[in-house]
Scaffold this active site. Sequence first.
Site, PDB file in Angstrom:
ATOM      1  N   LEU A  72       0.853  -1.199   0.000  1.00  0.00           N
ATOM      2  CA  LEU A  72       0.000   0.000   0.000  1.00  0.00           C
ATOM      3  C   LEU A  72       0.884   1.242   0.000  1.00  0.00           C
ATOM      4  O   LEU A  72       0.890   2.038   0.934  1.00  0.00           O
ATOM      5  CB  LEU A  72      -0.940  -0.023   1.215  1.00  0.00           C
ATOM      6  CG  LEU A  72      -2.107   0.953   1.194  1.00  0.00           C
ATOM      7  CD1 LEU A  72      -3.063   0.661   0.040  1.00  0.00           C
ATOM      8  CD2 LEU A  72      -2.865   0.917   2.530  1.00  0.00           C
ATOM      9  N   GLY A  73       1.671   1.388  -1.085  1.00  0.00           N
ATOM     10  CA  GLY A  73       2.539   2.554  -1.241  1.00  0.00           C
ATOM     11  C   GLY A  73       1.848   3.586  -2.116  1.00  0.00           C
ATOM     12  O   GLY A  73       0.620   3.706  -2.106  1.00  0.00           O
ATOM     13  N   ARG A  74       2.648   4.306  -2.904  1.00  0.00           N
ATOM     14  CA  ARG A  74       2.081   5.376  -3.740  1.00  0.00           C
ATOM     15  C   ARG A  74       1.031   4.819  -4.703  1.00  0.00           C
ATOM     16  O   ARG A  74      -0.071   5.346  -4.810  1.00  0.00           O
ATOM     17  CB  ARG A  74       3.217   6.061  -4.532  1.00  0.00           C
ATOM     18  CG  ARG A  74       4.112   6.927  -3.687  1.00  0.00           C
ATOM     19  CD  ARG A  74       5.328   7.362  -4.466  1.00  0.00           C
ATOM     20  NE  ARG A  74       6.176   6.224  -4.802  1.00  0.00           N
ATOM     21  CZ  ARG A  74       7.489   6.168  -4.617  1.00  0.00           C
ATOM     22  NH1 ARG A  74       8.119   7.201  -4.123  1.00  0.00           N
ATOM     23  NH2 ARG A  74       8.176   5.094  -4.946  1.00  0.00           N
ATOM     24  N   ILE A  75       1.381   3.759  -5.419  1.00  0.00           N
ATOM     25  CA  ILE A  75       0.429   3.205  -6.395  1.00  0.00           C
ATOM     26  C   ILE A  75      -0.662   2.418  -5.675  1.00  0.00           C
ATOM     27  O   ILE A  75      -1.852   2.515  -6.021  1.00  0.00           O
ATOM     28  CB  ILE A  75       1.160   2.320  -7.424  1.00  0.00           C
ATOM     29  CG1 ILE A  75       2.226   3.133  -8.166  1.00  0.00           C
ATOM     30  CG2 ILE A  75       0.166   1.704  -8.413  1.00  0.00           C
ATOM     31  CD1 ILE A  75       3.167   2.297  -9.038  1.00  0.00           C
ATOM     32  N   ARG A 111       5.263  -4.482   5.146  1.00  0.00           N
ATOM     33  CA  ARG A 111       5.993  -4.690   6.403  1.00  0.00           C
ATOM     34  C   ARG A 111       5.538  -3.728   7.504  1.00  0.00           C
ATOM     35  O   ARG A 111       5.438  -4.110   8.662  1.00  0.00           O
ATOM     36  CB  ARG A 111       7.499  -4.549   6.139  1.00  0.00           C
ATOM     37  CG  ARG A 111       8.030  -5.675   5.265  1.00  0.00           C
ATOM     38  CD  ARG A 111       9.386  -5.370   4.717  1.00  0.00           C
ATOM     39  NE  ARG A 111       9.392  -4.121   3.928  1.00  0.00           N
ATOM     40  CZ  ARG A 111      10.430  -3.655   3.249  1.00  0.00           C
ATOM     41  NH1 ARG A 111      11.564  -4.320   3.269  1.00  0.00           N
ATOM     42  NH2 ARG A 111      10.346  -2.535   2.552  1.00  0.00           N
ATOM     43  N   THR A 112       5.220  -2.486   7.104  1.00  0.00           N
ATOM     44  CA  THR A 112       4.879  -1.470   8.116  1.00  0.00           C
ATOM     45  C   THR A 112       3.408  -1.069   8.009  1.00  0.00           C
ATOM     46  O   THR A 112       2.967  -0.668   6.924  1.00  0.00           O
ATOM     47  CB  THR A 112       5.715  -0.182   7.862  1.00  0.00           C
ATOM     48  OG1 THR A 112       6.993  -0.571   7.359  1.00  0.00           O
ATOM     49  CG2 THR A 112       5.861   0.641   9.113  1.00  0.00           C
ATOM     50  N   ARG A 139       6.210  -6.722 -10.256  1.00  0.00           N
ATOM     51  CA  ARG A 139       7.316  -7.283 -11.027  1.00  0.00           C
ATOM     52  C   ARG A 139       7.084  -8.793 -11.111  1.00  0.00           C
ATOM     53  O   ARG A 139       6.557  -9.396 -10.163  1.00  0.00           O
ATOM     54  CB  ARG A 139       8.660  -7.030 -10.318  1.00  0.00           C
ATOM     55  CG  ARG A 139       9.179  -5.615 -10.431  1.00  0.00           C
ATOM     56  CD  ARG A 139       9.653  -5.293 -11.856  1.00  0.00           C
ATOM     57  NE  ARG A 139      10.159  -3.936 -11.980  1.00  0.00           N
ATOM     58  CZ  ARG A 139       9.449  -2.885 -12.407  1.00  0.00           C
ATOM     59  NH1 ARG A 139       8.175  -3.014 -12.748  1.00  0.00           N
ATOM     60  NH2 ARG A 139      10.009  -1.694 -12.515  1.00  0.00           N
ATOM     61  N   ASP A 194       0.589  -8.270 -15.647  1.00  0.00           N
ATOM     62  CA  ASP A 194       1.170  -7.267 -16.549  1.00  0.00           C
ATOM     63  C   ASP A 194       2.686  -7.425 -16.615  1.00  0.00           C
ATOM     64  O   ASP A 194       3.330  -6.813 -17.468  1.00  0.00           O
ATOM     65  CB  ASP A 194       0.819  -5.858 -16.034  1.00  0.00           C
ATOM     66  CG  ASP A 194       1.279  -4.749 -16.981  1.00  0.00           C
ATOM     67  OD1 ASP A 194       0.983  -4.870 -18.199  1.00  0.00           O
ATOM     68  OD2 ASP A 194       1.921  -3.783 -16.533  1.00  0.00           O
ATOM     69  N   GLU A 227      11.199 -10.537 -19.013  1.00  0.00           N
ATOM     70  CA  GLU A 227      10.567  -9.761 -20.102  1.00  0.00           C
ATOM     71  C   GLU A 227      11.551  -9.469 -21.220  1.00  0.00           C
ATOM     72  O   GLU A 227      12.735  -9.279 -20.947  1.00  0.00           O
ATOM     73  CB  GLU A 227      10.015  -8.453 -19.518  1.00  0.00           C
ATOM     74  CG  GLU A 227       8.920  -8.721 -18.506  1.00  0.00           C
ATOM     75  CD  GLU A 227       8.412  -7.455 -17.815  1.00  0.00           C
ATOM     76  OE1 GLU A 227       8.894  -6.351 -18.143  1.00  0.00           O
ATOM     77  OE2 GLU A 227       7.549  -7.585 -16.951  1.00  0.00           O
ATOM     78  N   HIS A 251       3.298  -5.631 -20.000  1.00  0.00           N
ATOM     79  CA  HIS A 251       3.893  -4.560 -19.186  1.00  0.00           C
ATOM     80  C   HIS A 251       3.516  -3.156 -19.718  1.00  0.00           C
ATOM     81  O   HIS A 251       4.378  -2.377 -20.135  1.00  0.00           O
ATOM     82  CB  HIS A 251       5.427  -4.712 -19.115  1.00  0.00           C
ATOM     83  CG  HIS A 251       6.020  -4.068 -17.898  1.00  0.00           C
ATOM     84  ND1 HIS A 251       7.123  -4.543 -17.256  1.00  0.00           N
ATOM     85  CD2 HIS A 251       5.649  -2.950 -17.215  1.00  0.00           C
ATOM     86  CE1 HIS A 251       7.418  -3.759 -16.231  1.00  0.00           C
ATOM     87  NE2 HIS A 251       6.529  -2.789 -16.180  1.00  0.00           N
TER      88      HIS A 251
END
Length: 314
Positions: A152-155, A175-176, A232, A256, A261, A280
Amino acid sequence: MTAKPEILIQSPWYEPAMCRLDELGVTHHLWQAADPDALLAEVGPRCSIIGTFQVCPASLIRAVPNLELILTFGVGYDGVDVAEATRRGVRVVNTPSVLNDCVADLAMALVLAGRRQVVQADRYAREGRWERDGDYPYTLHVTGCRVGIVGLGRIGMEIAARCAAFKMEICYHQRTPRSDVPWTHHPDLVGMARECDILVVIVPGGDATRHLVGEEVMAALGPRGHLVNVARGSVIDTDALVRCLNDGRLGSAALDVYPDEPRIPRALLDITANLTLTPHIASATHHTRMAMGMVLHDNLRAWLDGRRLITPVN
Ligand code: NAP
Ligand code: 8YV
């Protein structure tokens, strides 16, 4: 007037943005060279900057002895040897944030494609099967589902916003725990998968996340579960995915990204009933690729003006 810096472009990115680097420096296009080793030997010592579409191994860093800065086109920098760059005092910049919406949009497309079988239904319609065989079989619901976001970061936050608009019950694994969201944090990914209908994976690649999503997670998501990977290829155990999709322990998946790749394993290509594949493309709109390219341009301008880098990695 000071001489323009020389920039080695290892691999190209969005042309209308990439060509803007010519305003700031003299570019050498390594990927177009008939003999890349010869070009590298000739211009490598004169270059202080490398530009790359996310690939910069230690060998290339060492081949450019006066290197000061690496511009990598993309937010993920697992293809760049940042440790080697840091050891040599070379700074690295990437292109975070400007692609969040675009990647989240594609993640939702893959959620919808998988649960509602958009691609399979398209094939059914084109093959004349509606008329011949009758109505398309029922699919699985999207609105109100339980979704687990892995990263649950920026994206991930933008994906969550879209899931909220679909009235989904949201939880996440990383993790956090975050203190700024009302959603449940699961330190145990298998436990989270057991409680979800859909899992969307959007963590960085690299050793720390290699095969984070393995057989146990897929089986926990279950025969009616849908797995989406826009992170990834290395994050998912592809062999396990093939087994779980083929034997029904996992309902469906949509990918994706792939481990090697642009090659997509035959075993994945052969699965058509419950697997959707895109090459991708999550950030690949004109709008986003231009914005990503201009982040590199703006960083380089700041660097040349002696200002702080805008999006440094190290
Ligand atoms: P970000 O803001 O750094 O978020 C990454 C999230 O992953 C963080 O919340 C982090 O939380 C979590 N994470 C990191 N390591 C983890 C681990 N070992 N186990 C569990 N969670 C972990 O990154 P972003 O900008 O959202 O981008 C994420 C990744 O998406 C990129 O690195 C890139 O690989 C991929 N991506 C793919 C595409 C595409 O075209 N398909 C486009 C853009 C990005 P904690 O640190 O608390 O664990
Ligand atoms: C790239 C990505 O452009 O930013 C990233 O990390 O994965 C994409 O935005 C991608 O690597 C294109 O192949």
